[in-house]
Write an enzyme that holds these catalytic residues in place. Sequence first.
Site: not given
Length: 490
Positions: A5, A32, A106-107, A249
Site C-alpha cells: 500500500c 495499490g 502499509n504493512g 521491484y
Amino acid sequence: MTEKCGVVGVSLEARSAARPLYYALYALQHRGQESAGIVTHDGFQQHSHVEMGLVGDVFDEDDIDSLAGSAGVGHVRYPTAGSVDSSCAQPFSVSFKSGSLGLAHNGNLVNADEIRDELAGLGHAFTSDGDTEVIAHDLARNLLEEDLVRAVKRTMGRIHGSYALTISHDDTIMGVRDPLGNRPLCIGELEDGYVLASESAAIDTLDGDRVRDVRPGELVVLREDGSGFDSYQLVEEERTAHCFFEHVYFARPDSRIDGTLVYEARRELGRRLWEESGVETDVVMPVPDSGRAFASGYADGAAETTADGDPREEDDPGVEFAEGLMKNRYVGRTFIMPTQDERERAVRLKLNPIKSTIEGKTVTVIDDSIVRGTTSTQLVNLLKDCGAAEVHVRIGAPPIVAPCYMGIDMATREELIAADRSVAEIREAIGADSLAYLSHEAVAEALGESRADLCLGCVTGEYPYDIEDEATDREVDRPEIGGAPVGADD
Ligand code: SF4
C-alpha cells in the site's frame, strides 16, 4: 508479486490539504490499485472520501472540494490482510471519545487477531477484518488515558509486524514507522507545510524537498501551523529489517528509500550480476520495464570487464545492449490474473519481441525476479521462437523461496518456482540455456547495508518477526546462490 500500500499525510499552513494528498496518491498509485481514499480535518470535524478503484476514478472535483481542512492523510491499497471489499479500504476513519482518527497503514501485523479479540472482549465493535482497524481501536483506547506521544508508544509496544502509518488525530498529522523499519516512510518539506509519504516520488510531485526517512521506531508529528515537525524516538532496536524488495521491484525508480535512489540501486545490482555471472552473448536486453535499470548496470559492467573479470580490450566490441522486447502497456499486471491459463495469455499479450534484434543471436535477458516462472518460461519460448540461438537468463535478486508475511502479496509457497527447486531445475523448467541469480551478499553490498539489517525473508525463509508457519521450519537443502551460472550441461 504485488506492491502493498501507499500512505501519505499532509499538514499545511492554511491551504486545503485535499489536492496535494490527491496528487501524492497519484504518485503512489503503483503501490495499490484496489482502493483509494483521503481523510481530512478542518479543525472542527473530519471529512472522508474512500472508494474502491484507481485514484483517478475515485475522486472528482466535488469530492476534492468536500474534503475541507489543511491537514489530512491518504491511502492507496492493495489488500494483503483483510477482505477485498470496501470495508477494508483506507484511510480508516472513526470518532472515539478521544477525538477523531484517520489511519492509513502499509504493512502487516502478525498479532492483529490477538489484539482484536482482546479489544472485542472489552466492548470494541469492529466493522472490518483488517489489521488497520485494530491499530485504530488500540490507539483510541490509549488516547483516553495518555497524551498523544505516550498513547502511540503504548500501541507500538502492543502491535507486532511491519507498519508505516500516517495518522490524523483531529487536525494533527503523524507518521510512524515500525521498529525494524521494514516498510518505507519519508518526510518532505513543502513551501507551506510538511508531508509524510511512502516514497519520495510523492514529495517530488508536490514540488517539495525530501528531508529524510522516518527512522525505525520513530514518531513524527507535523506541526498544525505547517512550520515544522517534532520527532520522538519511541522504540529502539539494535537492527533494522528494511525490505530489500522495495529496491528490487516495488518502489518507483525515482524514489529514494532509506537513503538510496532506487534507480541507482537497481543499476548497481545489475553491475554485480555481471561480475558474479556475466556471460558473453551477442546482445543483452531487459524485460521491460522491471529489468531495465538492472540491464543497464549489467551492460555497464560488461563494457568494462569480460565475463572472466579481465579488463576489456579496446578492440573488443563487448556485449551489445538493446531493447529487444516491447511492452504493451494496456495489459493488466500478470500476477493479478486469477488462473494460470489467463496468466500465460497475459504474458504473450504483454511482450512482443523485435525479431531483428534477436534472430540468430545469443541473447541474455535480464529481469528483477522470478516468482512462479510463468513469465520467464513464456519469455524464453518467445525468444527461441523468434530465432534466438541461445537464451541466457540473469536475475537481479536471489531466488524467492518463501512467501512474504510482512505485507506483500507474493503467491503461496506452493506457487513459488524456487520454493523446492534448485537453480538447475528452474533453468530446466523455464527452458533457458543458462540461469543465474544474484547472491544475498551482493544484494546487501549493492544496497550499502549489512545483511543483518535487511529483511531477506522471502529469499532465505528467515524472517525478522516470529512467523507462525510450520513450513518456515522445514529443512530445505539449498545450494549457494550467485557466482557461476547454471547452464544446460550442469
Ligand atoms: S519477506 Fe521479502 S518482500 Fe517481504 S518484507 Fe521481507 S524482503 Fe520484503
